[in-house]
Design an enzyme around this catalytic site. Sequence first.
Site, PDB file in Angstrom:
ATOM      1  N   LYS A   1      38.614  -6.231  16.171  1.00  0.00           N
ATOM      2  CA  LYS A   1      38.979  -4.854  15.800  1.00  0.00           C
ATOM      3  C   LYS A   1      39.530  -4.096  17.000  1.00  0.00           C
ATOM      4  O   LYS A   1      40.313  -3.167  16.847  1.00  0.00           O
ATOM      5  CB  LYS A   1      37.728  -4.065  15.362  1.00  0.00           C
ATOM      6  CG  LYS A   1      37.028  -4.534  14.121  1.00  0.00           C
ATOM      7  CD  LYS A   1      35.702  -3.771  13.941  1.00  0.00           C
ATOM      8  CE  LYS A   1      34.813  -4.403  12.884  1.00  0.00           C
ATOM      9  NZ  LYS A   1      33.433  -3.921  12.868  1.00  0.00           N
TER      10      LYS A   1
ATOM     11  N   LYS B   1      39.414 -14.122  20.588  1.00  0.00           N
ATOM     12  CA  LYS B   1      38.897 -13.908  19.231  1.00  0.00           C
ATOM     13  C   LYS B   1      39.681 -12.812  18.521  1.00  0.00           C
ATOM     14  O   LYS B   1      40.058 -11.821  19.154  1.00  0.00           O
ATOM     15  CB  LYS B   1      37.426 -13.475  19.374  1.00  0.00           C
ATOM     16  CG  LYS B   1      36.563 -13.718  18.196  1.00  0.00           C
ATOM     17  CD  LYS B   1      35.131 -13.286  18.487  1.00  0.00           C
ATOM     18  CE  LYS B   1      35.018 -11.794  18.754  1.00  0.00           C
ATOM     19  NZ  LYS B   1      33.654 -11.281  18.809  1.00  0.00           N
TER      20      LYS B   1
ATOM     21  N   LYS C   1      31.078  -6.566  26.225  1.00  0.00           N
ATOM     22  CA  LYS C   1      31.373  -5.189  25.825  1.00  0.00           C
ATOM     23  C   LYS C   1      31.246  -4.223  26.986  1.00  0.00           C
ATOM     24  O   LYS C   1      32.022  -3.277  27.111  1.00  0.00           O
ATOM     25  CB  LYS C   1      30.444  -4.743  24.690  1.00  0.00           C
ATOM     26  CG  LYS C   1      30.856  -5.315  23.352  1.00  0.00           C
ATOM     27  CD  LYS C   1      30.191  -4.592  22.207  1.00  0.00           C
ATOM     28  CE  LYS C   1      30.633  -5.202  20.884  1.00  0.00           C
ATOM     29  NZ  LYS C   1      29.799  -4.833  19.762  1.00  0.00           N
TER      30      LYS C   1
HETATM   31  P1  TYM Z   1      30.569  -6.895  13.422  1.00  0.00           P
HETATM   32  O1  TYM Z   1      30.840  -5.684  12.622  1.00  0.00           O
HETATM   33  O2  TYM Z   1      31.051  -6.913  14.827  1.00  0.00           O
HETATM   34  O3  TYM Z   1      31.176  -8.178  12.715  1.00  0.00           O
HETATM   35  C1  TYM Z   1      30.910  -8.415  11.362  1.00  0.00           C
HETATM   36  C2  TYM Z   1      30.918  -9.907  11.078  1.00  0.00           C
HETATM   37  O4  TYM Z   1      32.225 -10.470  11.316  1.00  0.00           O
HETATM   38  C3  TYM Z   1      32.099 -11.627  12.136  1.00  0.00           C
HETATM   39  N1  TYM Z   1      33.322 -11.754  12.957  1.00  0.00           N
HETATM   40  C4  TYM Z   1      34.090 -12.848  12.989  1.00  0.00           C
HETATM   41  N2  TYM Z   1      33.993 -14.029  12.355  1.00  0.00           N
HETATM   42  C5  TYM Z   1      34.955 -14.951  12.591  1.00  0.00           C
HETATM   43  N3  TYM Z   1      36.015 -14.731  13.430  1.00  0.00           N
HETATM   44  C6  TYM Z   1      36.158 -13.562  14.084  1.00  0.00           C
HETATM   45  N4  TYM Z   1      37.196 -13.336  14.880  1.00  0.00           N
HETATM   46  C7  TYM Z   1      35.158 -12.542  13.875  1.00  0.00           C
HETATM   47  N5  TYM Z   1      34.984 -11.283  14.355  1.00  0.00           N
HETATM   48  C8  TYM Z   1      33.849 -10.811  13.777  1.00  0.00           C
HETATM   49  C9  TYM Z   1      30.859 -11.370  12.982  1.00  0.00           C
HETATM   50  O5  TYM Z   1      30.329 -12.580  13.478  1.00  0.00           O
HETATM   51  C10 TYM Z   1      29.950 -10.705  11.964  1.00  0.00           C
HETATM   52  O6  TYM Z   1      29.295 -11.672  11.164  1.00  0.00           O
HETATM   53  N6  TYM Z   1      26.009  -7.725  15.125  1.00  0.00           N
HETATM   54  C11 TYM Z   1      26.747  -7.791  13.860  1.00  0.00           C
HETATM   55  C12 TYM Z   1      26.273  -6.726  12.874  1.00  0.00           C
HETATM   56  C13 TYM Z   1      24.835  -6.851  12.543  1.00  0.00           C
HETATM   57  C14 TYM Z   1      24.189  -7.935  11.864  1.00  0.00           C
HETATM   58  C15 TYM Z   1      22.822  -7.583  11.778  1.00  0.00           C
HETATM   59  C16 TYM Z   1      24.670  -9.134  11.333  1.00  0.00           C
HETATM   60  C17 TYM Z   1      23.864  -5.947  12.832  1.00  0.00           C
HETATM   61  N7  TYM Z   1      22.655  -6.361  12.382  1.00  0.00           N
HETATM   62  C18 TYM Z   1      21.901  -8.426  11.161  1.00  0.00           C
HETATM   63  C19 TYM Z   1      23.721  -9.981  10.718  1.00  0.00           C
HETATM   64  C20 TYM Z   1      22.366  -9.627  10.637  1.00  0.00           C
HETATM   65  C21 TYM Z   1      28.216  -7.642  14.206  1.00  0.00           C
HETATM   66  O7  TYM Z   1      28.609  -7.936  15.275  1.00  0.00           O
HETATM   67  O8  TYM Z   1      29.013  -7.129  13.287  1.00  0.00           O
END
Ligand code: TYM
Length: 344
Positions: free
Chosen positions: A209, A206, A122
């Site tokens: 968004k 990947k 990032k």
């Molecule tokens: P975020 O918002 O970036 O992503 C949300 C979830 O979507 C999954 N994800 C994917 N899975 C499969 N293929 C993809 N291309 C893909 N892109 C995103 C992410 O792995 C995630 O599960 N850090 C977390 C948010 C968070 C969190 C937590 C999660 C904050 N605190 C505590 C679990 C427990 C995140 O990146 O969200």
Amino acid sequence: MTDQAPAPYAGPERVLSGVQPTGDLHLGNYLGALVKFARLQHEIPTFIFVADLHAITAWQDPAKLKNQVREIAAAYLATGLDPKVATIFAQSAVPEHAELAWVFNCVARLGWLDRMTQFKDKAGKHKERESVGLYTYPVLQAADILAYKATKVPVGDDQKQHLELTRDIAQKFNNDFSAPNFFPLPEPLTQGPGARVMSLRDGTAKMSKSDPSDNSRINLTDDADAIAQKVRKARTDPDPLPETAEGLEGRAEARNLVAIYAALAGVTEAQVLAEYAGQGFGAFKPKLADLAVSVMGPIGGEMRRLLADPAEIDRILTDGGQRARALAAPTVAEVKKLVGYWAG
Ligand code: TYM
């Protein structure tokens, strides 16, 4: 001295996960995370939040943030989370997350955070311009999980490293404060073909968004026409589908479409190949498009219906916040005692 292993964590199983309110959700978020939330809620007590504290590690317009939170809550509801079964809340409604994160900032080591690949990805070449919050992001994530003593964390593959860090923090806290098994060592739930959904334009990147090409992803809010068109335009190769997964070696785009089909249909990749081996993408893509439209198509409509009544979403989030806080507060109070705070 005995050589017996320490007793395993004896607390109850709990599921916790969250999504950041930082843009439209896509098929990767759905298959990697949301679809599992809806399934797990019926098996284990489930806590799902909207990560608005994490969101501000990058600039968010204050006038829009609340609505972004509502959109993620609507996505949770539209993909099957039931507020009567699971606890759905906004991270900022439970101040214990930030309080515990401070303690964990003092437990985690700089060397551990220096290894985090998501920060490196990032921040790119200019890490000195990023917020300090982006650097300590995974420490807050550990606090999110451990404030509830969660044992299972359904996430996509990209979050595995953050879960390893969470376990390291839990273990060091338990050791440092002589509280064996106070925190569990939570497990990521990343099984299945949807754990790493790749871009429809580039099978080695990947689905994300932040990809500038909207054709690289299927958004949860896309209508049936948009979904079908994106599948039709997805990059592929001219060869027919092989009989076994080994035959997908070196065919990143083909492998991705097979994995998406398997995840959407709830079958294995081997089962997809058994059905379509020998067929080209001219035949496979329309089947995938139909499947994607039937699963994803209704979600966008349901989100729009829910978002037309923001007061109802707010009611669900307020109620969930109170329930979540009731669970997190006693754990964080115990942490303060263990640390020896004056106000503990
Ligand atoms: P975020 O918002 O970036 O992503 C949300 C979830 O979507 C999954 N994800 C994917 N899975 C499969 N293929 C993809 N291309 C893909 N892109 C995103 C992410 O792995 C995630 O599960 N850090 C977390 C948010 C968070 C969190 C937590 C999660 C904050 N605190 C505590 C679990 C427990 C995140 O990146 O969200």
